[in-house]
Design a protein around this motif. Structure first.
Motif, PDB file in Angstrom:
ATOM      1  N   ALA A   1       0.836  -1.205   0.000  1.00 19.72           N
ATOM      2  CA  ALA A   1       0.000   0.000   0.000  1.00 19.72           C
ATOM      3  C   ALA A   1       0.873   1.258   0.000  1.00 19.72           C
ATOM      4  O   ALA A   1       0.518   2.265  -0.618  1.00 19.72           O
ATOM      5  CB  ALA A   1      -0.953  -0.002   1.185  1.00 19.72           C
ATOM      6  N   GLN A   2       2.021   1.208   0.680  1.00 17.90           N
ATOM      7  CA  GLN A   2       2.924   2.360   0.673  1.00 17.90           C
ATOM      8  C   GLN A   2       3.500   2.583  -0.726  1.00 17.90           C
ATOM      9  O   GLN A   2       3.599   3.721  -1.189  1.00 17.90           O
ATOM     10  CB  GLN A   2       4.043   2.188   1.702  1.00 17.90           C
ATOM     11  CG  GLN A   2       3.569   2.430   3.118  1.00 17.90           C
ATOM     12  CD  GLN A   2       4.691   2.788   4.065  1.00 17.90           C
ATOM     13  OE1 GLN A   2       5.813   3.111   3.681  1.00 17.90           O
ATOM     14  NE2 GLN A   2       4.377   2.749   5.354  1.00 17.90           N
ATOM     15  N   VAL A   3       3.878   1.512  -1.396  1.00 23.40           N
ATOM     16  CA  VAL A   3       4.407   1.649  -2.761  1.00 23.40           C
ATOM     17  C   VAL A   3       3.345   2.262  -3.669  1.00 23.40           C
ATOM     18  O   VAL A   3       3.615   3.221  -4.403  1.00 23.40           O
ATOM     19  CB  VAL A   3       4.883   0.285  -3.320  1.00 23.40           C
ATOM     20  CG1 VAL A   3       5.207   0.398  -4.812  1.00 23.40           C
ATOM     21  CG2 VAL A   3       6.080  -0.226  -2.545  1.00 23.40           C
ATOM     22  N   GLN A   4       2.126   1.739  -3.619  1.00 24.85           N
ATOM     23  CA  GLN A   4       1.071   2.256  -4.496  1.00 24.85           C
ATOM     24  C   GLN A   4       0.773   3.714  -4.208  1.00 24.85           C
ATOM     25  O   GLN A   4       0.617   4.519  -5.128  1.00 24.85           O
ATOM     26  CB  GLN A   4      -0.199   1.415  -4.392  1.00 24.85           C
ATOM     27  CG  GLN A   4      -1.247   1.796  -5.417  1.00 24.85           C
ATOM     28  CD  GLN A   4      -0.734   1.664  -6.845  1.00 24.85           C
ATOM     29  OE1 GLN A   4      -0.343   0.574  -7.276  1.00 24.85           O
ATOM     30  NE2 GLN A   4      -0.715   2.765  -7.596  1.00 24.85           N
ATOM     31  N   GLN A   5       0.718   4.099  -2.920  1.00 22.45           N
ATOM     32  CA  GLN A   5       0.438   5.497  -2.580  1.00 22.45           C
ATOM     33  C   GLN A   5       1.561   6.408  -3.069  1.00 22.45           C
ATOM     34  O   GLN A   5       1.311   7.484  -3.610  1.00 22.45           O
ATOM     35  CB  GLN A   5       0.231   5.665  -1.080  1.00 22.45           C
ATOM     36  CG  GLN A   5      -0.151   7.087  -0.670  1.00 22.45           C
ATOM     37  CD  GLN A   5      -1.465   7.538  -1.265  1.00 22.45           C
ATOM     38  OE1 GLN A   5      -2.496   6.915  -1.041  1.00 22.45           O
ATOM     39  NE2 GLN A   5      -1.448   8.631  -2.029  1.00 22.45           N
ATOM     40  N   ALA A   6       2.813   5.997  -2.897  1.00 20.61           N
ATOM     41  CA  ALA A   6       3.934   6.818  -3.366  1.00 20.61           C
ATOM     42  C   ALA A   6       3.893   6.978  -4.882  1.00 20.61           C
ATOM     43  O   ALA A   6       4.145   8.072  -5.404  1.00 20.61           O
ATOM     44  CB  ALA A   6       5.263   6.208  -2.916  1.00 20.61           C
ATOM     45  N   LEU A   7       3.557   5.910  -5.600  1.00 16.55           N
ATOM     46  CA  LEU A   7       3.441   6.011  -7.062  1.00 16.55           C
ATOM     47  C   LEU A   7       2.253   6.883  -7.459  1.00 16.55           C
ATOM     48  O   LEU A   7       2.330   7.639  -8.434  1.00 16.55           O
ATOM     49  CB  LEU A   7       3.349   4.622  -7.690  1.00 16.55           C
ATOM     50  CG  LEU A   7       4.627   3.774  -7.597  1.00 16.55           C
ATOM     51  CD1 LEU A   7       4.371   2.372  -8.122  1.00 16.55           C
ATOM     52  CD2 LEU A   7       5.793   4.431  -8.322  1.00 16.55           C
ATOM     53  N   ASP A   8       1.160   6.814  -6.701  1.00 18.67           N
ATOM     54  CA  ASP A   8       0.019   7.718  -6.953  1.00 18.67           C
ATOM     55  C   ASP A   8       0.435   9.166  -6.723  1.00 18.67           C
ATOM     56  O   ASP A   8       0.051  10.060  -7.493  1.00 18.67           O
ATOM     57  CB  ASP A   8      -1.160   7.367  -6.039  1.00 18.67           C
ATOM     58  CG  ASP A   8      -1.827   6.049  -6.387  1.00 18.67           C
ATOM     59  OD1 ASP A   8      -1.573   5.484  -7.479  1.00 18.67           O
ATOM     60  OD2 ASP A   8      -2.617   5.563  -5.534  1.00 18.67           O
ATOM     61  N   ASN A   9       1.216   9.408  -5.667  1.00 17.10           N
ATOM     62  CA  ASN A   9       1.706  10.768  -5.387  1.00 17.10           C
ATOM     63  C   ASN A   9       2.609  11.253  -6.516  1.00 17.10           C
ATOM     64  O   ASN A   9       2.519  12.404  -6.940  1.00 17.10           O
ATOM     65  CB  ASN A   9       2.454  10.795  -4.051  1.00 17.10           C
ATOM     66  CG  ASN A   9       1.544  10.529  -2.863  1.00 17.10           C
ATOM     67  OD1 ASN A   9       0.325  10.598  -2.969  1.00 17.10           O
ATOM     68  ND2 ASN A   9       2.145  10.219  -1.742  1.00 17.10           N
ATOM     69  N   LEU A  10       3.462  10.376  -7.007  1.00 10.96           N
ATOM     70  CA  LEU A  10       4.330  10.706  -8.138  1.00 10.96           C
ATOM     71  C   LEU A  10       3.502  11.072  -9.360  1.00 10.96           C
ATOM     72  O   LEU A  10       3.760  12.087 -10.021  1.00 10.96           O
ATOM     73  CB  LEU A  10       5.246   9.521  -8.440  1.00 10.96           C
ATOM     74  CG  LEU A  10       6.264   9.704  -9.553  1.00 10.96           C
ATOM     75  CD1 LEU A  10       7.354  10.689  -9.132  1.00 10.96           C
ATOM     76  CD2 LEU A  10       6.871   8.369  -9.919  1.00 10.96           C
ATOM     77  N   ALA A  11       2.484  10.277  -9.667  1.00 13.57           N
ATOM     78  CA  ALA A  11       1.610  10.541 -10.818  1.00 13.57           C
ATOM     79  C   ALA A  11       0.913  11.895 -10.685  1.00 13.57           C
ATOM     80  O   ALA A  11       0.781  12.629 -11.667  1.00 13.57           O
ATOM     81  CB  ALA A  11       0.589   9.423 -10.973  1.00 13.57           C
ATOM     82  N   PHE A  12       0.479  12.249  -9.474  1.00 13.61           N
ATOM     83  CA  PHE A  12      -0.188  13.533  -9.239  1.00 13.61           C
ATOM     84  C   PHE A  12       0.756  14.689  -9.570  1.00 13.61           C
ATOM     85  O   PHE A  12       0.379  15.646 -10.246  1.00 13.61           O
ATOM     86  CB  PHE A  12      -0.662  13.626  -7.786  1.00 13.61           C
ATOM     87  CG  PHE A  12      -1.376  14.911  -7.473  1.00 13.61           C
ATOM     88  CD1 PHE A  12      -2.747  15.016  -7.637  1.00 13.61           C
ATOM     89  CD2 PHE A  12      -0.679  16.019  -7.025  1.00 13.61           C
ATOM     90  CE1 PHE A  12      -3.412  16.214  -7.363  1.00 13.61           C
ATOM     91  CE2 PHE A  12      -1.323  17.214  -6.745  1.00 13.61           C
ATOM     92  CZ  PHE A  12      -2.689  17.303  -6.912  1.00 13.61           C
TER      93      PHE A  12
END
Length: 124
Positions: A48-59
């Protein structure tokens, strides 16, 4: 021209730096951790941390007129390298057929399990 971006709605910065810097057609995104910008919370699991960090990167990439498909080089930081296979599967799901060059580093992180930064092309 160089443009330094502080994006509203992006994850809070942990220090004195821009979310991203745009220069000469490239966007350089600062290290993004897994904090959810809406709730301020950290996910509990590594995945979940990896996915959230990648979502933050995409934003942030979107705010810089770029996208995950435009990422040229990405650095991933794992607090525990035994999570490499899990990270790799999530990474591949997010990047699919547009895999960038990548370096994966095992390191000590402050209170998180994963962080990511990148260089990407700005969309024309």
């Amino acid at each position: 021209m160089t443009q330094r971006l502080l994006l509203e709605g992006a994850p809070p910065r942990a220090g004195a730096y821009a979310h991203a810097v745009v220069s000469d057609g490239l966007v350089y995104v600062s290290g993004q951790g897994p904090k959810d910008p809406r709730t301020g919370r950290l996910p509990e699991s590594f995945d979940a941390q990896v996915q959230q960090a990648l979502d933050n990167l995409a934003f942030i990439l979107d705010g810089a007129n770029s996208a995950m498909t435009e990422v040229i080089k990405l650095n991933a930081y794992l607090a525990d390298l035994t999570n490499f296979d899990s990270f790799n599967a999530i990474f591949e799901k997010n990047f699919g057929g547009t895999l960038p060059a990548r370096t994966t580093i095992g390191c000590q992180l402050h209170g998180i399990m994963f962080e990511v930064d990148c260089v990407a092309k700005v969309r024309a």
